[in-house]
Design an enzyme around this catalytic site. Structure first.
Site, PDB file in Angstrom:
ATOM      1  N   ASN A   4      44.654 -27.239  19.123  1.00  0.00           N
ATOM      2  CA  ASN A   4      43.295 -26.938  18.706  1.00  0.00           C
ATOM      3  C   ASN A   4      43.223 -27.024  17.186  1.00  0.00           C
ATOM      4  OD1 ASN A   4      40.590 -25.856  18.889  1.00  0.00           O
ATOM      5  ND2 ASN A   4      41.416 -23.854  18.292  1.00  0.00           N
TER       6      ASN A   4
ATOM      7  N   HIS B 252      41.198 -25.352  14.013  1.00  0.00           N
ATOM      8  CA  HIS B 252      40.368 -24.171  13.744  1.00  0.00           C
ATOM      9  C   HIS B 252      40.113 -24.052  12.241  1.00  0.00           C
ATOM     10  CE1 HIS B 252      38.690 -20.197  14.424  1.00  0.00           C
ATOM     11  NE2 HIS B 252      39.345 -19.808  13.349  1.00  0.00           N
TER      12      HIS B 252
HETATM   13  C1  GRF Z   1      35.236 -27.959  13.746  1.00  0.00           C
HETATM   14  O1  GRF Z   1      34.879 -27.198  12.643  1.00  0.00           O
HETATM   15  C2  GRF Z   1      36.444 -27.336  14.416  1.00  0.00           C
HETATM   16  O2  GRF Z   1      37.302 -26.707  13.523  1.00  0.00           O
HETATM   17  C3  GRF Z   1      35.812 -26.306  15.314  1.00  0.00           C
HETATM   18  O3  GRF Z   1      34.634 -26.936  15.776  1.00  0.00           O
HETATM   19  C4  GRF Z   1      34.185 -27.898  14.833  1.00  0.00           C
HETATM   20  C5  GRF Z   1      33.980 -29.199  15.545  1.00  0.00           C
HETATM   21  O4  GRF Z   1      33.329 -30.165  14.776  1.00  0.00           O
HETATM   22  N1  GRF Z   1      36.739 -25.892  16.325  1.00  0.00           N
HETATM   23  P1  GRF Z   1      33.203 -31.665  15.315  1.00  0.00           P
HETATM   24  O5  GRF Z   1      32.504 -31.606  16.671  1.00  0.00           O
HETATM   25  O6  GRF Z   1      34.571 -32.256  15.410  1.00  0.00           O
HETATM   26  O7  GRF Z   1      32.351 -32.378  14.312  1.00  0.00           O
END
Ligand code: GRF
Length: 190
Positions: free
Chosen positions: A104, A106
């Site tokens: 993941n 984050h």
């Molecule tokens: C990112 O900020 C990620 O860290 C979080 O959700 C967001 C997803 O953005 N888990 P995207 O859909 O990849 O533009």
């Protein structure tokens, strides 16, 4: 590998642009979304990658959804599952089924600020730096073993939109780097 999304999919796009090679050593063979209106699905389509939607409302419970999602992932023969903005919790059965094969991204320096609104909460707390973490997924919320982290400096008064932009920029390089390291077997989960 497969990428799980719920929304915009800019991290998916970074993986497509920087790593994906059809038939090559690192290939995105499937994109699964929890929402049918996720913009990331269009990115998958544009790249010619198979996609599927698993809306929670279509299933009796999360267990049934995760069973269907897991069966789809297995049918693709994936070795790694990347959560890239997948905004739903996965059952412990799913995590067990794909143990050490789910990562993941984050937007904080975990273990600080797990969960939702991580960037805003870091700013509200007045910390001098936040950042990005790529980690293996376990049964907790943003708690698994860390693969890579990178800091982002904060200054005050804070401009949230500008900080989000910098954090997302870091995500778009850190996540592909982490996947490359895992593919090269340079990462060992303890
Ligand atoms: C990112 O900020 C990620 O860290 C979080 O959700 C967001 C997803 O953005 N888990 P995207 O859909 O990849 O533009």
């Amino acid at each position: 590998m497969a990428v799980l999304i719920s929304g915009t999919g800019t991290n998916l796009q970074a993986l497509l642009d920087q790593l994906h090679s059809p038939g090559g050593p690192i290939e995105i063979v499937g994109v699964a979304s929890s929402r049918s209106d996720a913009m990331g699905l269009r990115r998958a389509e544009a790249a010619g990658v198979e996609s599927a939607v698993f809306p929670q409302a279509d299933y009796e419970d999360r267990g049934a959804r995760d069973q269907a999602l897991g069966d789809w992932l297995d049918s693709l023969g994936i070795e790694l599952v990347v959560l890239a903005g997948f905004m739903e919790l996965l059952t412990s059965e799913f995590i067990g089924r794909f143990r050490d094969r789910v990562i993941n991204v984050h937007p904080s320096l975990l273990p600080a600020f797990p969960g939702l609104r991580a960037i805003e909460r870091a700013v509200e707390a007045g910390v001098e730096e936040t950042g990005v973490t790529v980690h293996f997924v376990d049964e907790g919320i943003d708690t698994g073993p860390i693969v890579l982290q990178q800091a982002v400096e904060l200054s005050y008064p804070a401009d949230i939109a500008e900080i989000e932009q910098r954090v997302h920029g870091v995500e778009h390089s850190l996540l592909p780097r982490a996947v490359r390291m895992i593919a090269a077997k340079q990462v060992h989960d303890e």
